[in-house]
Scaffold this active site. Structure first.
Site, PDB file in Angstrom:
ATOM      1  N   GLU A   1      38.764  34.578  13.060  1.00 47.09           N
ATOM      2  CA  GLU A   1      38.669  33.644  14.184  1.00 47.09           C
ATOM      3  C   GLU A   1      38.774  34.340  15.542  1.00 47.09           C
ATOM      4  O   GLU A   1      38.425  33.754  16.559  1.00 47.09           O
ATOM      5  CB  GLU A   1      39.740  32.548  14.041  1.00 47.09           C
ATOM      6  CG  GLU A   1      39.461  31.657  12.842  1.00 47.09           C
ATOM      7  CD  GLU A   1      40.607  30.737  12.466  1.00 47.09           C
ATOM      8  OE1 GLU A   1      40.347  29.656  11.923  1.00 47.09           O
ATOM      9  OE2 GLU A   1      41.783  31.091  12.697  1.00 47.09           O
TER      10      GLU A   1
ATOM     11  N   ASP B   1      34.554  22.664   6.341  1.00 45.00           N
ATOM     12  CA  ASP B   1      34.570  21.907   5.077  1.00 45.00           C
ATOM     13  C   ASP B   1      34.915  20.461   5.384  1.00 45.00           C
ATOM     14  O   ASP B   1      35.244  20.123   6.513  1.00 45.00           O
ATOM     15  CB  ASP B   1      35.603  22.517   4.105  1.00 45.00           C
ATOM     16  CG  ASP B   1      37.007  22.524   4.694  1.00 45.00           C
ATOM     17  OD1 ASP B   1      37.390  23.535   5.270  1.00 45.00           O
ATOM     18  OD2 ASP B   1      37.695  21.483   4.634  1.00 45.00           O
TER      19      ASP B   1
HETATM   20  N1  ADE Z   1      41.169  24.753   7.851  1.00 45.29           N
HETATM   21  C1  ADE Z   1      39.868  24.649   7.461  1.00 45.29           C
HETATM   22  N2  ADE Z   1      39.702  23.673   6.549  1.00 45.29           N
HETATM   23  C2  ADE Z   1      40.939  23.138   6.344  1.00 45.29           C
HETATM   24  C3  ADE Z   1      41.422  22.116   5.510  1.00 45.29           C
HETATM   25  N3  ADE Z   1      40.598  21.461   4.671  1.00 45.29           N
HETATM   26  N4  ADE Z   1      42.747  21.833   5.541  1.00 45.29           N
HETATM   27  C4  ADE Z   1      43.573  22.508   6.358  1.00 45.29           C
HETATM   28  N5  ADE Z   1      43.170  23.505   7.161  1.00 45.29           N
HETATM   29  C5  ADE Z   1      41.862  23.816   7.159  1.00 45.29           C
END
Ligand code: ADE
Length: 234
Positions: free
Chosen positions: A13, A200
């Site tokens: 990041e 996601d």
């Molecule tokens: N960072 C990226 N995706 C995430 C998720 N599903 N839950 C917590 N932190 C995240």
């Protein structure tokens, strides 16, 4: 003087930003390497804080106490909680809430840190505006929106938990540091904004999608931060 503290939880990041900055010093504190210098002509301190809320809180306090940053930007990835936010899109924080703070037994709202009187830590409007404009400039094909970040020491990867975060907090994305950075910034009267690219959907597909999309998502978020710095320094 303007001096921007930039926090990413993972190397991915912040690595793009670190590569492009002119580093004047690297100072190690609490196991974190604070890279001090300038980027796009403006003073910055860039740091990978590690995953989770404790790392993030320590990091923001060090940035403020030791490096005297004037404001804080958190860049990174997140899971989407909003059907209108797809993988690759970008969320700019309007506010942030700790989703794993639960003192309801004594009458507090879920997510409220006792005795604070509120549960939403509000982002700085000027930083929000700069972030949105920078995104529209460098990532014109990417959908960007303002919204609510909910944070906890938990990777969200189930439909049930996702639905709970939507119903209880009206969260737009879930991650693991933002509310701590917001909380620390608030206690120190320091403006902040959180910028998260969606990696996601925080549901049963998250385990598969996250490793596939995290790298591109982290790059989108970092590109936006780089552009923002031009305006902040102007
Ligand atoms: N960072 C990226 N995706 C995430 C998720 N599903 N839950 C917590 N932190 C995240």
């Amino acid at each position: 003087m303007i001096k921007t503290g930039i926090i990413g939880a993972m190397e991915l990041e912040v690595e793009e930003l670190k590569k492009e900055m002119a580093v004047t010093a690297i100072i190690r504190k609490a196991g974190m390497d604070f890279h001090e210098g300038s980027l796009n002509g403006t003073p910055v301190v860039i740091v990978r804080c590690g995953i989770g809320k404790v790392n993030a809180a320590l990091c923001v306090q060090i940035l403020i106490d030791e490096f005297k940053v004037s404001h804080v930007i958190n860049t990174g990835v997140a899971g989407s909680l909003n059907a209108g936010l797809d993988i690759g899109d970008i969320l700019i924080s309007r506010d942030a809430i700790h989703h794993d703070m639960d003192v309801r037994v004594f009458g507090y709202r879920l997510g409220e840190v006792p005795q604070m009187g509120f549960r939403e830590f509000k982002a700085d409007e000027k930083l929000m505006d700069l972030a949105k404009k920078a995104c529209e400039k460098v990532n014109p094909d990417i959908h960007v929106m303002y919204g609510r970040v909910v944070s906890g020491d938990q990777f969200i990867s189930s439909k049930e938990v996702k639905e709970h975060l939507i119903a209880e907090f009206q969260g737009d994305c879930a991650e693991m540091e933002g509310a701590s950075i917001a909380h620390g910034a608030y206690l120190n009267n320091t403006p902040f904004v959180i910028i998260r690219a969606i990696s996601d959907k925080a549901d049963d597909s998250a385990e598969m999608d996250y490793p596939t999309f995290e790298s591109a998502a982290a790059r989108h978020s970092a590109a936006l931060v780089k552009e923002m710095l031009k305006e902040l320094g102007a």
